[in-house]
Motif scaffolding. Structure first.
Motif, PDB file in Angstrom:
ATOM      1  N   ASP A  96       0.806  -1.218   0.000  1.00 25.93           N
ATOM      2  CA  ASP A  96       0.000   0.000   0.000  1.00 25.93           C
ATOM      3  C   ASP A  96       0.844   1.276   0.000  1.00 25.93           C
ATOM      4  OD1 ASP A  96       0.954  -0.497   2.566  1.00 25.93           O
ATOM      5  OD2 ASP A  96      -0.772   0.435   3.544  1.00 25.93           O
ATOM      6  N   ARG A  97       2.156   1.145  -0.159  1.00 23.41           N
ATOM      7  CA  ARG A  97       3.059   2.298  -0.111  1.00 23.41           C
ATOM      8  C   ARG A  97       3.482   2.702  -1.530  1.00 23.41           C
ATOM      9  NH1 ARG A  97       5.382   2.832   5.114  1.00 23.41           N
ATOM     10  NH2 ARG A  97       6.054   4.830   4.284  1.00 23.41           N
ATOM     11  N   PRO A  98       3.008   3.837  -2.018  1.00 25.25           N
ATOM     12  CA  PRO A  98       3.346   4.271  -3.378  1.00 25.25           C
ATOM     13  C   PRO A  98       4.847   4.402  -3.624  1.00 25.25           C
ATOM     14  CG  PRO A  98       1.620   5.656  -2.463  1.00 25.25           C
ATOM     15  CD  PRO A  98       2.099   4.765  -1.358  1.00 25.25           C
ATOM     16  N   GLU A  99       5.601   4.812  -2.596  1.00 22.66           N
ATOM     17  CA  GLU A  99       7.039   4.993  -2.801  1.00 22.66           C
ATOM     18  C   GLU A  99       7.746   3.678  -3.105  1.00 22.66           C
ATOM     19  OE1 GLU A  99       6.373   5.199   1.745  1.00 22.66           O
ATOM     20  OE2 GLU A  99       5.293   5.754  -0.066  1.00 22.66           O
ATOM     21  N   VAL A 100       7.267   2.576  -2.538  1.00 19.60           N
ATOM     22  CA  VAL A 100       7.874   1.275  -2.825  1.00 19.60           C
ATOM     23  C   VAL A 100       7.543   0.867  -4.256  1.00 19.60           C
ATOM     24  CG1 VAL A 100       8.077  -1.137  -2.116  1.00 19.60           C
ATOM     25  CG2 VAL A 100       7.745   0.639  -0.386  1.00 19.60           C
ATOM     26  N   HIS A 101       6.306   1.116  -4.685  1.00 19.99           N
ATOM     27  CA  HIS A 101       5.932   0.832  -6.080  1.00 19.99           C
ATOM     28  C   HIS A 101       6.752   1.698  -7.039  1.00 19.99           C
ATOM     29  CE1 HIS A 101       2.703  -2.034  -5.565  1.00 19.99           C
ATOM     30  NE2 HIS A 101       2.300  -1.327  -4.527  1.00 19.99           N
ATOM     31  N   TYR A 102       6.976   2.944  -6.665  1.00 17.98           N
ATOM     32  CA  TYR A 102       7.806   3.830  -7.486  1.00 17.98           C
ATOM     33  C   TYR A 102       9.222   3.263  -7.615  1.00 17.98           C
ATOM     34  CZ  TYR A 102      10.528   7.853  -8.971  1.00 17.98           C
ATOM     35  OH  TYR A 102      11.391   8.669  -9.647  1.00 17.98           O
ATOM     36  N   HIS A 103       9.793   2.846  -6.496  1.00 17.10           N
ATOM     37  CA  HIS A 103      11.148   2.279  -6.517  1.00 17.10           C
ATOM     38  C   HIS A 103      11.202   1.037  -7.397  1.00 17.10           C
ATOM     39  CE1 HIS A 103      11.920   4.232  -2.311  1.00 17.10           C
ATOM     40  NE2 HIS A 103      12.005   5.112  -3.294  1.00 17.10           N
ATOM     41  N   LEU A 104      10.195   0.173  -7.274  1.00 14.91           N
ATOM     42  CA  LEU A 104      10.152  -1.020  -8.118  1.00 14.91           C
ATOM     43  C   LEU A 104       9.971  -0.650  -9.588  1.00 14.91           C
ATOM     44  CD1 LEU A 104       8.186  -3.541  -5.937  1.00 14.91           C
ATOM     45  CD2 LEU A 104      10.275  -4.055  -7.186  1.00 14.91           C
ATOM     46  N   GLU A 122       2.063   2.626 -12.215  1.00 18.21           N
ATOM     47  CA  GLU A 122       0.633   2.949 -12.130  1.00 18.21           C
ATOM     48  C   GLU A 122       0.142   2.862 -10.688  1.00 18.21           C
ATOM     49  OE1 GLU A 122      -1.061   0.286 -15.027  1.00 18.21           O
ATOM     50  OE2 GLU A 122      -0.794   1.752 -16.642  1.00 18.21           O
ATOM     51  N   ARG A 123       0.607   1.859  -9.959  1.00 16.62           N
ATOM     52  CA  ARG A 123       0.243   1.743  -8.542  1.00 16.62           C
ATOM     53  C   ARG A 123       0.792   2.939  -7.757  1.00 16.62           C
ATOM     54  NH1 ARG A 123      -1.036  -3.347  -6.237  1.00 16.62           N
ATOM     55  NH2 ARG A 123      -1.500  -2.016  -4.449  1.00 16.62           N
TER      56      ARG A 123
END
Length: 136
Positions: free
Chosen positions: A86-94, A112-113
């Protein structure tokens, strides 16, 4: 001061400190990685705080990316996302890491997440900009 003092907040303070050092003092990247790695080892040895361990894995992965080792970054980030989906920053990093590795499908999925998160987070705006740049 909190990091040097230790105590119950040391893990999260170490996570924040290492992330900030890596972000704002790129010449101290190895120091940032060392802080995060020691904190992660501490959490692992204590056998608790899975959320803290996941946050530290995200930080370790992002630092690996910043150092140019996206293969190592992906290993850390992939393990962190299970607890931090649920953390956008982790999705951004990925998303950024997958893009660097040439996997555009997973890069777009994670970006997108990230873009669907709280507009107040810097990574959400960055994700939206990258998606526009990628033509998504």
């Amino acid at each position: 001061k909190l990091h040097a003092k230790g105590g119950s907040y040391r893990v999260m303070v170490s996570n924040d400190l290492s992330y900030l050092v890596a972000t704002y003092s790129p010449d101290r990247m190895d120091e940032a990685y060392g802080i995060a790695k020691r904190a992660h080892n501490l959490v692992s040895q204590q056998g608790g705080n899975a959320l803290g361990a996941a946050a530290l894995r995200d930080t370790l992965g992002w630092i690996e990316h910043l150092k140019g080792d996206d293969g190592a970054a992906l290993k850390h980030l992939s393990r962190s996302i299970a607890r931090l989906q649920d953390r956008p920053e982790v999705h951004y990093h990925l998303g950024v890491t997958y893009q660097q590795l040439g996997n555009t499908i997973w890069a777009k999925f994670h970006m997108e997440r990230a873009a669907s998160g709280d507009e107040k987070l810097a990574e959400v705006g960055k994700a939206k900009e990258l998606l526009k740049k990628w033509g998504s």
